[in-house]
Design a protein around this motif. Structure first.
Motif, PDB file in Angstrom:
ATOM      1  N   ARG A   1       0.837  -1.205   0.000  1.00  0.00           N
ATOM      2  CA  ARG A   1       0.000   0.000   0.000  1.00  0.00           C
ATOM      3  C   ARG A   1       0.869   1.251   0.000  1.00  0.00           C
ATOM      4  NH1 ARG A   1      -5.346   0.816   2.261  1.00  0.00           N
ATOM      5  NH2 ARG A   1      -5.712   3.046   2.224  1.00  0.00           N
ATOM      6  N   ARG A   2       1.892   1.278   0.856  1.00  0.00           N
ATOM      7  CA  ARG A   2       2.789   2.436   0.944  1.00  0.00           C
ATOM      8  C   ARG A   2       3.559   2.617  -0.359  1.00  0.00           C
ATOM      9  NH1 ARG A   2       2.815   7.193   2.412  1.00  0.00           N
ATOM     10  NH2 ARG A   2       4.757   8.003   1.682  1.00  0.00           N
ATOM     11  N   ARG A   3       4.032   1.511  -0.934  1.00  0.00           N
ATOM     12  CA  ARG A   3       4.777   1.588  -2.193  1.00  0.00           C
ATOM     13  C   ARG A   3       3.899   2.158  -3.303  1.00  0.00           C
ATOM     14  NH1 ARG A   3       7.537  -4.324  -1.854  1.00  0.00           N
ATOM     15  NH2 ARG A   3       8.663  -3.944   0.081  1.00  0.00           N
ATOM     16  N   LEU A   4       2.635   1.740  -3.342  1.00  0.00           N
ATOM     17  CA  LEU A   4       1.714   2.265  -4.347  1.00  0.00           C
ATOM     18  C   LEU A   4       1.446   3.753  -4.120  1.00  0.00           C
ATOM     19  CD1 LEU A   4      -0.815  -0.701  -4.641  1.00  0.00           C
ATOM     20  CD2 LEU A   4       0.855   0.043  -6.366  1.00  0.00           C
ATOM     21  N   GLU A   5       1.328   4.162  -2.855  1.00  0.00           N
ATOM     22  CA  GLU A   5       1.138   5.583  -2.554  1.00  0.00           C
ATOM     23  C   GLU A   5       2.351   6.392  -3.008  1.00  0.00           C
ATOM     24  OE1 GLU A   5       0.366   5.648   1.642  1.00  0.00           O
ATOM     25  OE2 GLU A   5      -1.713   4.994   1.399  1.00  0.00           O
ATOM     26  N   ASP A   6       3.553   5.874  -2.749  1.00  0.00           N
ATOM     27  CA  ASP A   6       4.780   6.548  -3.189  1.00  0.00           C
ATOM     28  C   ASP A   6       4.829   6.659  -4.710  1.00  0.00           C
ATOM     29  OD1 ASP A   6       5.575   6.779  -0.561  1.00  0.00           O
ATOM     30  OD2 ASP A   6       7.025   5.132  -0.643  1.00  0.00           O
ATOM     31  N   LEU A   7       4.459   5.582  -5.392  1.00  0.00           N
ATOM     32  CA  LEU A   7       4.439   5.586  -6.854  1.00  0.00           C
ATOM     33  C   LEU A   7       3.442   6.618  -7.373  1.00  0.00           C
ATOM     34  CD1 LEU A   7       5.350   4.370  -9.548  1.00  0.00           C
ATOM     35  CD2 LEU A   7       3.566   2.638  -9.268  1.00  0.00           C
ATOM     36  N   GLY A   8       2.264   6.674  -6.751  1.00  0.00           N
ATOM     37  CA  GLY A   8       1.250   7.663  -7.139  1.00  0.00           C
ATOM     38  C   GLY A   8       1.751   9.082  -6.968  1.00  0.00           C
ATOM     39  N   GLU A   9       2.446   9.353  -5.865  1.00  0.00           N
ATOM     40  CA  GLU A   9       2.995  10.690  -5.634  1.00  0.00           C
ATOM     41  C   GLU A   9       4.050  11.027  -6.682  1.00  0.00           C
ATOM     42  OE1 GLU A   9       4.408  10.984  -1.607  1.00  0.00           O
ATOM     43  OE2 GLU A   9       2.453  10.421  -0.799  1.00  0.00           O
ATOM     44  N   THR A  10       4.889  10.051  -7.024  1.00  0.00           N
ATOM     45  CA  THR A  10       5.918  10.268  -8.036  1.00  0.00           C
ATOM     46  C   THR A  10       5.287  10.580  -9.390  1.00  0.00           C
ATOM     47  OG1 THR A  10       7.432   8.791  -6.887  1.00  0.00           O
ATOM     48  CG2 THR A  10       7.914   9.243  -9.201  1.00  0.00           C
ATOM     49  N   LEU A  11       4.280   9.798  -9.759  1.00  0.00           N
ATOM     50  CA  LEU A  11       3.591  10.026 -11.023  1.00  0.00           C
ATOM     51  C   LEU A  11       2.901  11.389 -11.040  1.00  0.00           C
ATOM     52  CD1 LEU A  11       2.060   6.494 -11.690  1.00  0.00           C
ATOM     53  CD2 LEU A  11       3.947   7.589 -12.909  1.00  0.00           C
ATOM     54  N   TYR A  12       2.345  11.795  -9.939  1.00  0.00           N
ATOM     55  CA  TYR A  12       1.685  13.084  -9.834  1.00  0.00           C
ATOM     56  C   TYR A  12       2.681  14.218 -10.034  1.00  0.00           C
ATOM     57  CZ  TYR A  12      -1.140  16.885  -7.934  1.00  0.00           C
ATOM     58  OH  TYR A  12      -1.804  18.063  -7.772  1.00  0.00           O
ATOM     59  N   ARG A  13       3.862  14.089  -9.393  1.00  0.00           N
ATOM     60  CA  ARG A  13       4.898  15.108  -9.533  1.00  0.00           C
ATOM     61  C   ARG A  13       5.412  15.178 -10.975  1.00  0.00           C
ATOM     62  NH1 ARG A  13       6.878  13.354  -4.291  1.00  0.00           N
ATOM     63  NH2 ARG A  13       8.235  11.957  -5.424  1.00  0.00           N
ATOM     64  N   VAL A  14       5.589  14.008 -11.597  1.00  0.00           N
ATOM     65  CA  VAL A  14       6.056  13.958 -12.985  1.00  0.00           C
ATOM     66  C   VAL A  14       5.025  14.616 -13.893  1.00  0.00           C
ATOM     67  CG1 VAL A  14       6.514  12.410 -14.933  1.00  0.00           C
ATOM     68  CG2 VAL A  14       7.547  11.971 -12.703  1.00  0.00           C
ATOM     69  N   GLN A  15       3.741  14.322 -13.650  1.00  0.00           N
ATOM     70  CA  GLN A  15       2.667  14.898 -14.465  1.00  0.00           C
ATOM     71  C   GLN A  15       2.645  16.423 -14.305  1.00  0.00           C
ATOM     72  OE1 GLN A  15      -1.248  13.600 -13.399  1.00  0.00           O
ATOM     73  NE2 GLN A  15      -2.156  14.321 -15.297  1.00  0.00           N
ATOM     74  N   LEU A  16       2.808  16.908 -13.086  1.00  0.00           N
ATOM     75  CA  LEU A  16       2.817  18.356 -12.855  1.00  0.00           C
ATOM     76  C   LEU A  16       4.013  19.015 -13.531  1.00  0.00           C
ATOM     77  CD1 LEU A  16       1.729  18.738  -9.137  1.00  0.00           C
ATOM     78  CD2 LEU A  16       0.414  19.301 -11.177  1.00  0.00           C
ATOM     79  N   GLY A  17       5.147  18.337 -13.521  1.00  0.00           N
ATOM     80  CA  GLY A  17       6.350  18.868 -14.141  1.00  0.00           C
ATOM     81  C   GLY A  17       6.261  18.903 -15.647  1.00  0.00           C
ATOM     82  N   ALA A  18       5.427  18.025 -16.242  1.00  0.00           N
ATOM     83  CA  ALA A  18       5.300  17.954 -17.703  1.00  0.00           C
ATOM     84  C   ALA A  18       4.435  19.077 -18.245  1.00  0.00           C
ATOM     85  CB  ALA A  18       4.713  16.600 -18.121  1.00  0.00           C
ATOM     86  N   ASP A  19       3.575  19.665 -17.417  1.00  0.00           N
ATOM     87  CA  ASP A  19       2.673  20.722 -17.896  1.00  0.00           C
ATOM     88  C   ASP A  19       3.377  22.009 -18.167  1.00  0.00           C
ATOM     89  OD1 ASP A  19      -0.221  19.761 -15.932  1.00  0.00           O
ATOM     90  OD2 ASP A  19       0.485  19.057 -17.870  1.00  0.00           O
TER      91      ASP A  19
END
Length: 185
Positions: A167-185
């Motif tokens: 669960r924690r690993r998935l939360e970390d992955l989600g946060e990473t993907l969110y940051r990457v998505q924000l950086g791509a905009d």
């Protein structure tokens, strides 16, 4: 909460040192455990201890009645000191912190391990061996299960937490993907 833990740690360390010097470490520990169990099981008592309206003298009388006549002078005086210093709401938590101090002094520790399913004997043995090596202490496991972890384990050892849950690993992955998505905009 960190400040509360530090305060309790100081009281527990001082109490353990005095109790150990007087040969009363086990007796004091048992009395604090009994007090903790009594307070934990009594909502009204917890409410009175946490109330700023109740005078300290009344709180001490109430706690003296709960502890009974056979309590060591060290335990009674420490509880009274907590009340006098305006920390009566912490009295119930002194027992578990004292137990941790006593166990650390004996070279032992308790690790609270949460997993999706109960650990099998091999997993338990490997985990104990790794924790013994990591801490340099003899570790005993308190095992719990929690299906919400999805997989892996969560370990609480003293004030440290090791969260290896899926669960924690998935939360970390989600946060990473969110940051990457924000950086791509």
């Amino acid at each position: 909460m960190a400040g509360t833990t530090q305060v309790l740690q100081r009281y527990a360390n001082a109490l353990f040192q005095l109790a150990h010097e007087q040969g009363q470490a086990e007796a004091v520990g048992a009395q604090l455990d009994a007090l903790w169990e009594t307070i934990a099981g009594n909502e009204e008592l917890r409410m009175h201890l946490g109330s700023p309206r109740m005078p300290n003298a009344s709180k001490k009388t109430l706690l003296a009645g709960v502890m009974g006549d056979g309590v060591t002078d060290l335990a009674r005086r420490t509880v009274d000191l907590l009340v006098d210093r305006g920390r009566s709401a912490l009295v119930s938590d002194l027992g578990p912190v004292y137990r941790d101090v006593a166990m650390a002094a004996a070279g032992r520790a308790i690790a609270k391990v949460t997993s999706v399913q109960p650990l099998d004997d091999e997993q338990r043995s490997r985990l104990v061996a790794q924790l013994n090596q990591l801490t340099g202490k003899t570790v005993t496991l308190e095992e719990m299960t929690d299906a919400s972890l999805l997989g892996g384990v969560k370990i609480v050892l003293g004030s440290q937490m090791i969260d290896g849950s899926l669960r924690r690993r998935l939360e970390d992955l989600g946060e990473t993907l969110y940051r990457v998505q924000l950086g791509a905009d």
